[in-house]
Design an enzyme around this catalytic site. Structure first.
Site, PDB file in Angstrom:
ATOM      1  N   GLY A 150       4.384   1.127  11.522  1.00 53.04           N
ATOM      2  CA  GLY A 150       3.021   0.958  12.000  1.00 53.04           C
ATOM      3  C   GLY A 150       2.492  -0.429  11.742  1.00 53.04           C
ATOM      4  O   GLY A 150       2.995  -1.415  12.264  1.00 53.04           O
ATOM      5  N   ALA A 151       1.472  -0.523  10.900  1.00 55.23           N
ATOM      6  CA  ALA A 151       0.856  -1.806  10.600  1.00 55.23           C
ATOM      7  C   ALA A 151       0.178  -1.707   9.240  1.00 55.23           C
ATOM      8  O   ALA A 151      -0.119  -0.616   8.760  1.00 55.23           O
ATOM      9  CB  ALA A 151      -0.156  -2.188  11.677  1.00 55.23           C
ATOM     10  N   MET A 152      -0.075  -2.855   8.607  1.00 52.41           N
ATOM     11  CA  MET A 152      -0.687  -2.891   7.287  1.00 52.41           C
ATOM     12  C   MET A 152      -1.705  -4.018   7.227  1.00 52.41           C
ATOM     13  O   MET A 152      -1.398  -5.157   7.561  1.00 52.41           O
ATOM     14  CB  MET A 152       0.381  -3.077   6.200  1.00 52.41           C
ATOM     15  N   GLU A 153      -2.916  -3.685   6.746  1.00 55.35           N
ATOM     16  CA  GLU A 153      -4.083  -4.551   6.847  1.00 55.35           C
ATOM     17  C   GLU A 153      -4.189  -5.611   5.764  1.00 55.35           C
ATOM     18  O   GLU A 153      -5.289  -5.997   5.359  1.00 55.35           O
ATOM     19  CB  GLU A 153      -5.354  -3.696   6.820  1.00 55.35           C
ATOM     20  N   ASN A 154      -3.074  -6.144   5.269  1.00 55.89           N
ATOM     21  CA  ASN A 154      -3.131  -7.200   4.253  1.00 55.89           C
ATOM     22  C   ASN A 154      -4.174  -8.246   4.645  1.00 55.89           C
ATOM     23  O   ASN A 154      -4.194  -8.719   5.779  1.00 55.89           O
ATOM     24  CB  ASN A 154      -1.769  -7.882   4.113  1.00 55.89           C
ATOM     25  N   GLU A 169      -9.416   4.378   6.071  1.00 54.70           N
ATOM     26  CA  GLU A 169      -8.667   4.776   7.262  1.00 54.70           C
ATOM     27  C   GLU A 169      -9.502   5.508   8.302  1.00 54.70           C
ATOM     28  O   GLU A 169      -9.347   5.287   9.502  1.00 54.70           O
ATOM     29  CB  GLU A 169      -7.459   5.617   6.853  1.00 54.70           C
ATOM     30  N   GLU A 172       0.848  -1.191   0.000  1.00 57.26           N
ATOM     31  CA  GLU A 172       0.000   0.000   0.000  1.00 57.26           C
ATOM     32  C   GLU A 172       0.889   1.249   0.000  1.00 57.26           C
ATOM     33  O   GLU A 172       1.872   1.301   0.749  1.00 57.26           O
ATOM     34  CB  GLU A 172      -0.910   0.015   1.218  1.00 57.26           C
ATOM     35  N   HIS A 222     -10.183  -3.118   9.228  1.00 55.66           N
ATOM     36  CA  HIS A 222      -9.901  -3.067   7.791  1.00 55.66           C
ATOM     37  C   HIS A 222     -10.256  -4.370   7.081  1.00 55.66           C
ATOM     38  O   HIS A 222     -10.478  -4.360   5.866  1.00 55.66           O
ATOM     39  CB  HIS A 222      -8.417  -2.813   7.561  1.00 55.66           C
ATOM     40  N   GLU A 276      -6.537  -2.408  12.576  1.00 53.12           N
ATOM     41  CA  GLU A 276      -6.191  -3.219  11.402  1.00 53.12           C
ATOM     42  C   GLU A 276      -7.230  -4.307  11.137  1.00 53.12           C
ATOM     43  O   GLU A 276      -7.521  -4.636   9.978  1.00 53.12           O
ATOM     44  CB  GLU A 276      -4.802  -3.839  11.583  1.00 53.12           C
TER      45      GLU A 276
END
Length: 893
Positions: free
Chosen positions: A290-294, A349, A158, A330, A327
Site C-alpha cells: 500500500g502506502a505509508m505516510e512518513n 486512518e 508503522e 495524514h 496519504e
C-alpha cells in the site's frame, strides 16, 4: 480505551449503555509500556548499511529530558545488538545493558540515580536488513530498460518497527526531533523526511546528512536509498518530488501534478499550511502493498504511484489519486497532529480515509467515489477498503469498537482493519452531513490549530467540533466510536401520515447479540413530489436525531414514497415495511443513483441477515431502470460474484450462472467491447468489470472473445487498450491451458512494469485447472514478485481459483517462508484469512487445531473472524440454494 458496560434491566428490555468518558490528551495518562520519567527530545542517528551482508551498523546520540530521578533507562529495541552504551560521556559496562526480547525493550542500568535535567545517551549497535517490510528492508527488482537485477533499501516503521532500525522511545506520544546521517554507495540517491543538509565522499561511498525534523513520533521516520531518479516541481514554498527507480520517474508525472493540486486544497481546508520544506512521493518496487505516510517522504508500492499512459488503466489513475489524497491527509492528521496511543488509530486512518475521499470527489466528481465505497474493489489493498466490507464485518460477533483497546505491539499491528479505516470514515461523513460542511471544517481547523506538533485523543476532536457547532458532538459520537456494531432502522407506515421508527442492532450470524442504542443522525426525503412542489426537490434532506429506541416522522402522505438515509451517507441500514417498499419500487426511476445503490446495499445486507429472502433483492434489481451507472452495476456484480463463488461446485451453480448472465448482458450490450469517442472513465471501468464478471459466470462468447483479443495482443500489444488488459488477462488465465499459462508467465517474467507484472501474475492465480493451480502457487516462494505481492498470490489463488483447499495445503507446508515475506500488518491474519473461502465445519475445526498448535495469541481475533466467516458461509449457502431455486424456477415458469 473506554469500556462498554451493559446492565440487564429486565428480561426483554433493552440494555442501557454506560460509556466511560475518555479524557483529553495528557502525556502522563497515555497508555504504553515505557516509563514517562525520561523523555527524548533530539536524536542524531548514523547508519552504515552493508548491502552484501544485508546488515547495518549504527550509532546514535539522544538528548534526554529527565523529569524524575531514575536508576535505569527503558526504551525500545528489537533485533538489534547493542555493542556499547554511554551516558553523559561515561561508558556503561556490558552487564548494565539488558535486552528484553519478549517485550521489545532495552534496559540500561545506571551506576547511580540520574538527576533531573538534561542528559545525553550514546549507543552503538548493529542490525539486519529484512526481506519483508519491517524496519529497514531490501527490495530486488528489474531495472527499467536494461532489465538488470538491482537492489535498493527502504524503511517501514508503522506501527512499532522503528525500534528495528535504531533504539528509541518507539511510542507515538514520545515526539522528538530526528536527524539522520546515512552512508550509501556513491551512485545512490538517499532520501529521508527532510532535505539533504550536507553530502561528502568517504571511503566506500558517500555520507549524506539530512536536516533535523520537527518534533514527531518515531514511526514517521523514513529512509530510502538506491539507484533512483526524480522529477520535481513546487507548490508555493514546498518542493515536491516523485522518486522512483531509474527510468521510471517520468511515470510519476500524473502523481506530481495531483500532489500539487491536493496540497493546495489541504493547505486551505486545514487552515494550517504544510510545515515541511519538501514533500517526496517515493515509489518502491516491493516491501509492502500500500502506502505509508512518513512525514515529508511518503512511500508507495510502485503501482500506487506510477502511471504509464501506454499500459496503465483509468482504474489505476483513480487509485493513484485516492491513495495520494489519503496519504497526504495524514501529513496533517497523523503527522502534524498524532494520536496519543494506538487505541485511537482511527484518528489517523478513519480521518485520512474520509478526507482523502472528500478531496478526490471534489476534484473528480465523475468518479463516483462515495458511491463506489459501498462495495469492495481490491481486497488486497490497504487503502480504500470499501464501506460495505466494514459494515459486513461490523455486523458480526467478532467486531470491535472504532476505539479499541491496544496493549501490545502485535495488537497495534492488528488494529489496521476495516473498522478503523472505513467505519471511521463512514461515521465522519455522517457527522459532517449532520453538522454541515462549513461548521465541520471550522471544528477541524480549531482542532488542528490547538494541537500542532502534539498528540490527541478522540475527545479532543469532539471538543473542537462541539465548540464550532454548539452541539453535543461527544454525546452523539460515543455510541459510534466506543461501541461495536451499528443500527438498522425499521420503518412502518401509518394511515395517519405518521411513520414509526424503531432502531435495533443489525447483526449477521450473531445470535443473542447484546442490544445497543445509538444517537442516529437520520436523513429522509419524500420521493416523487407533486409538480407544484417540485422546486423543493433541490433542498437538503430533512433531518432527525433519533436518540432513543422508538421515534417517528410526522406529516408524510400515505401515498408518497419515503426514502431514509438520503444518498446513503449514514452508517446504518434501513428496513422498510411492505407498503413503504412497494411505494419505493414504484418511484425507482425518480431516485438518484446514490439512493438506488443504497437500497441495493441495504437489501443485500438484509438477505445476509435472513431478514428478507433473496427474491426481494433480485426483484429490486429487475425493477431498476435500464442504465450503465458504474456504482449501481458494480454493486450488483459484487453480489452475483459472491453468490457464484459460494455455490462453486454445487448443482445449483450452473442454473444460477444462466440467470446472473441474463441480468448483466443487457448492460454489456449497451457499453460494448470498444470504447466510444469521449467516453467517460466510469464506462471504461464498467466494461472491464462486466467482462470479468460474465466470464466468471461462464459466458462462452465473452471467454472466446477474450481469447481472440489476447492472441492479437501477443502479436501486437497496441491492439489491446490498457483499460481492458487486466480484465482480459484475468479471463484468459482463468480458462488457460498449460500453453497459455506459460505465455502469461513469460510475459510476467519479462516486464519491468510492476502494474503490468501484477496483471499477468493475477491472471495465473485465476486458473481453475488444479494442475495449473499447483503450478502457480510455488511462485510465491520465488523472487519473481515483490515480497508483499508474492504472499498475496496465495490468497488470490484461494479466492479466485475455486480451489482454496489446494491453496491452504500449499500455505500450510510453506508457512514459515511465506510469513518471512509478510509485513507486520499482515502476519497475524495470513493463515486465518486463507480459511475465509471455506464453507464447511470440518475446515473450522481444522483451523482451530492449527491455530492452537501454530499461531501466536495475537492471531486470536483473526482466527475468530475466519471461524465466523466459515459458519456464516455454511449457513448462507444452504439458505441461498433453496431460495435461488425457488426464484429462478418462478422466472422460468
Amino acid at each position: 480505551m473506554r469500556t462498554l458496560l451493559l446492565f440487564l434491566v429486565a428480561e426483554f428490555s433493552i440494555m442501557s449503555v454506560a460509556l466511560a468518558s475518555e479524557k483529553p490528551f495528557s502525556f502522563k495518562d497515555t497508555p504504553g509500556k515505557l516509563p514517562k520519567d525520561v523523555v527524548p527530545t533530539d536524536y542524531s542517528v548514523r547508519i552504515v548499511p552493508d548491502i552484501d551482508k544485508l546488515t547495518f551498523a549504527g550509532t546514535e546520540t539522544v538528548k534526554l529530558n529527565v523529569r524524575r530521578r531514575v536508576r535505569q533507562l527503558v526504551l525500545n529495541a528489537l533485533e538489534l545488538k547493542i555493542e556499547a552504551a554511554s551516558l553523559d560521556g561515561r561508558e556503561l559496562p556490558d552487564s548494565a545493558i539488558k535486552t528484553d526480547t519478549k517485550n521489545e525493550l532495552l534496559k540500561l542500568a545506571l551506576p547511580s540515580e540520574l538527576p533531573i535535567g538534561e542528559h545525553t545517551l550514546t549507543l552503538r549497535f548493529t542490525g539486519k536488513v529484512n526481506e519483508q517490510g519491517q524496519g529497514l528492508f531490501y527490495m530486488r527488482y528489474q531495472e527499467q530498460g536494461s532489465g538488470a537485477r538491482k537492489i535498493m533499501l527502504a524503511s517501514q516503521f508503522e506501527a512499532t518497527d522503528a525500534r528495528r532500525f535504531f533504539p528509541c522511545w518507539d511510542e507515538p506520544v514520545f515526539r522528538a526531533r530526528f536527524q539522520l546521517t546515512a552512508v550509501v554507495p556513491e551512485n545512490w540517491l538517499a532520501v529521508s523526511n527532510m532535505p539533504v543538509e550536507s553530502e561528502k565522499k568517504i571511503a566506500g561511498g558517500k555520507e549524506v546528512r539530512f536536516a533535523p525534523t520537527p518534533p514527531m513520533s518515531s514511526y514517521l521516520n523514513v529512509f530510502v536509498a538506491g539507484e533512483l531518479d526524480s522529477i520535481e516541481s513546487r507548490s508555493g514554498p514546498t518542493r515536491i518530488r516523485v522518486i522512483a527507480t531509474k527510468g521510471k520517474a517520468e511515470m510519476g508525472r500524473y502523481a506530481l501534478e495531483a500532489t500539487a493540486q491536493i496540497l493546495q486544497f489541504y493547505n486551505d481546508y486545514f487552515g494550517v499550511a504544510y510545515p515541511l520544506p519538501k514533500l517526496d512521493q517515493i515509489a518502491l518496487p516491493g516491501g509492502f502493498g500500500g502506502a505509508m505516510e512518513n512525514w515529508g517522504g511518503i512511500t508507495y508500492y510502485e503501482s500506487k504511484l506510477l502511471f504509464d499512459p501506454k499500459i496503465s488503466s483509468a482504474e489505476t489513475r483513480q487509485d493513484i489519486y485516492e491513495v495520494l489524497a489519503h496519504e497526504m491527509a495524514h501529513q496533517w492528521f497523523g503527522d502534524l497532529v498524532t494520536m496519543a496511543w494506538w487505541d485511537n488509530l482511527w484518528l489517523n486512518e478513519g480521518f485520512a480515509s474520509w478526507m482523502g475521499s472528500k478531496c478526490t470527489a471534489h476534484f473528480n466528481p465523475q468518479w463516483e467515489i462515495w458511491l463506489r465505497r459501498e462495495f469492495p474493489r481490491d481486497p488486497s489493498r490497504r487503502v480504500g477498503i470499501a464501506k460495505e466490507v466494514a459494515m459486513e464485518g461490523d455486523a458480526r460477533s467478532t467486531t470491535h469498537p472504532i476505539q479499541q483497546s491496544v496493549a501490545t505491539e502485535a495488537e497495534a499491528n492488528s488494529a489496521f482493519d476495516d473498522i478503523t479505516y472505513k467505519k471511521g470514515q463512514s461515521f465522519l461523513r455522517m457527522l459532517e452531513s449532520f453538522l454541515g460542511d462549513d461548521v465541520f471544517r471550522e471544528g477541524i481547523r480549531r482542532y488542528m490549530a490547538a494541537h500542532v506538533y502534539s498528540n490527541t485523543t478522540t475527545t479532543d476532536l469532539w471538543n473542537a467540533l462541539s465548540e464550532a457547532s454548539g452541539k453535543p458532538v461527544g454525546e452523539i459520537a460515543a455510541g459510534w466510536t466506543e461501541q461495536p456494531g451499528f443500527p438498522v432502522v425499521k420503518m412502518k407506515r401509518e394511515q395517519t401520515g405518521n411513520v414509526s421508527l424503531t432502531q435495533e442492532r443489525f447483526t449477521v450470524n450473531f445470535t443473542n447479540a447484546p442490544p445497543i442504542e445509538w444517537k442516529i443522525p437520520l436523513t429522509y426525503a419524500v420521493v416523487g413530489l407533486p409538480a407544484e412542489a417540485s422546486a423543493k426537490a433541490g433542498e437538503p434532506p430533512a433531518t432527525l436525531l433519533m436518540s432513543r429506541k422508538f421515534d417517528s416522522i410526522h406529516g408524510i402522505p400515505p401515498d408518497r414514497a419515503l426514502k431514509l438515509n438520503v444518498n446513503g451517507a449514514g452508517n446504518y441500514r434501513v428496513e422498510y415495511d411492505e407498503p413503504s417498499w412497494k411505494l419505493l419500487l414504484g418511484v425507482l426511476k425518480n431516485l438518484g443513483v446514490a439512493d438506488r445503490v443504497n437500497l441495493l446495499s441495504d437489501t443485500w445486507a438484509l438477505v445476509q441477515a435472513d431478514h428478507v429472502p433473496v427474491a426481494l433483492y433480485f426483484a429490486l434489481v429487475e425493477k431498476l431502470p435500464v442504465s450503465t451507472e458504474l456504482a449501481e452495476r458494480e454493486q450488483i456484480i459484487h453480489v452475483l460474484e459472491f453468490i457464484n463463488q459460494l455455490l462453486s461446485g454445487s448443482p445449483e451453480q450452473e442454473e444460477f450462472q444462466r440467470y446472473a448472465r441474463s441480468l448483466l448482458l443487457p448492460t454489456f450490450d449497451a457499453v460494448g467491447w470498444e470504447a466510444k469517442p469521449d467516453e467517460q472513465p466510469n464506462t471504461t471501468n464498467l466494461r472491464a468489470s462486466l467482462i470479468t464478471a460474465l466470464a466468471n459466470l461462464d459466458d462462452p462468447k465473452i471467454v472466446a472473445s477474450c481469447r481472440e483479443r489476447f492472441k492479437a495482443f501477443l502479436t501486437n500489444p497496441e491492439s489491446l487498450a490498457p483499460d481492458l488488459r487486466a480484465a482480459i488477462f484475468s479471463v484468459v488465465g482463468r480458462y488457460a491451458d498449460e500453453s497459455t499459462w506459460n505465455e502469461l508467465h513469460q510475459l510476467g517474467l519479462k516486464t519491468t512494469s510492476i502494474e503490468e507484472k501484477q496483471n499477468y501474475y493475477d491472471a495465473l492465480a485465476n486458473a481453475i485447472d488444479p494442475k495449473l493451480v499447483k503450478k502457480t502457487l510455488p511462485i510465491a516462494l520465488t523472487d519473481e514478485l515483490p515480497t508483499s505481492r508474492a504472499v498475496f498470490l496465495v490468497l488470490r489463488v484461494a479466492r479466485e481459483s475455486g480451489h482454496p483447499d489446494i491453496a491452504w495445503d500449499f500455505a500450510r507446508a510453506n508457512m514459515k517462508a511465506l510469513l518471512a515475506k509478510s509485513d507486520a500488518l499482515g502476519a497475524n491474519a495470513y493463515a486465518p484469512s486463507l480459511f475465509t473461502f471455506f464453507a464447511d465445519e470440518e475446515r473450522a475445526q481444522e483451523l482451530r487445531t492449527y491455530a492452537k498448535n501454530n499461531l501466536p495469541t495475537a492471531s486470536a481475533p483473526q482466527v475468530a473472524k475466519a471461524l465466523d466467516e466459515i459458519r456464516f458461509r455454511s449457513e448462507f449457502k444452504k439458505r441461498l440454494a433453496v431460495q435461488l431455486s425457488t426464484w429462478i424456477d418462478k422466472k422460468i415458469r
